[in-house]
Design an enzyme around this catalytic site. Sequence first.
Site, mmCIF file in Angstrom:
data_model
loop_
_atom_site.group_PDB
_atom_site.id
_atom_site.type_symbol
_atom_site.label_atom_id
_atom_site.label_comp_id
_atom_site.label_asym_id
_atom_site.label_seq_id
_atom_site.Cartn_x
_atom_site.Cartn_y
_atom_site.Cartn_z
ATOM 1 N N ASP A 121 0.834 -1.201 0.000
ATOM 2 C CA ASP A 121 0.000 0.000 0.000
ATOM 3 C C ASP A 121 0.874 1.258 0.000
ATOM 4 O OD1 ASP A 121 -2.190 -1.668 0.234
ATOM 5 O OD2 ASP A 121 -2.272 -1.480 2.422
HETATM 6 N N1 URA Z 1 -1.178 -6.049 3.844
HETATM 7 C C1 URA Z 1 -1.659 -4.793 3.895
HETATM 8 O O1 URA Z 1 -2.664 -4.539 4.545
HETATM 9 N N2 URA Z 1 -1.006 -3.831 3.207
HETATM 10 C C2 URA Z 1 0.109 -4.060 2.511
HETATM 11 O O2 URA Z 1 0.665 -3.128 1.926
HETATM 12 C C3 URA Z 1 0.610 -5.373 2.474
HETATM 13 C C4 URA Z 1 -0.053 -6.343 3.152
#
Ligand code: URA
Length: 257
Positions: A121
């Site tokens: 993310d």
């Molecule tokens: N899980 C998440 O919630 N975000 C990420 O970026 C990777 C795994």
Amino acid sequence: MDYETVAGMYRYIKEGNKLRLAKYLAQAGLTSRRHAEQMIRNGEIKVNGQLVTEMGTQVEPGTDIIEYQGRTIGSVPMMIYVLLYKPAGFICSVNDPQGRPTVLNLLKDIEERIYPVGRLDFDTSGLLLLSNDGEFTNLMIHPRYKIIKTYEARVNGRVGQAELERIRKGLLLEDGMTAPAQVKLLTQDENSSLLEISIHEGRKRQIKRMCAAINHPVLNLKRTRLAFLSLQDMKEGEYRLLTSQEVEALKKCAGAV
Ligand code: URA
């Protein structure tokens, strides 16, 4: 690793990118690997103008000239594998309609068009691979191949054993049950807990949704490991090339070789 200069880096990439001649011919779409070996044995293939019949001959895509019946056989793209310590505040796509910086903006001297292998993310930091090898990408991200990804999640509140157990067993999210996961409580203070969670699935925002499901929303998330790879002593924003041994070992972890 010896690539303090851009030229050094490309020399290094190329050394890791040599291919057996038969594999080169197969990857270039000329024929099957087995038939390519036969063609080499028959003396039908030239490398840099010389007939080659030695089965183990290694060639360098983009540098060596490979010929069959007077025709140049190319072009096998040079495969690149990058390990980046992604800082928060960068998006894992090639461009962003909202104009936010992308992880590609962090890679200064790589000419090949490479893509993130899976996603972190915008606000997640940590270990991210990038490559132009589509087959490799699929092996790394498809849950069937069970590549383990490990995260450190700072979550709100004090997490208890019962909640850790829910993560271990698998819990219900809106897109179904999660697979059993490994989780450890690393540290805790009055207001928050630091968890280490390992999963092999890669659903969207999975760790954040798992932690929200046990009522301990994520405050900060970092991916620390992918299979046997870690960030070692890298700093945020730094990157390095994977060695060909690391790439082969990752494929092995996915059960591909
Ligand atoms: N899980 C998440 O919630 N975000 C990420 O970026 C990777 C795994």
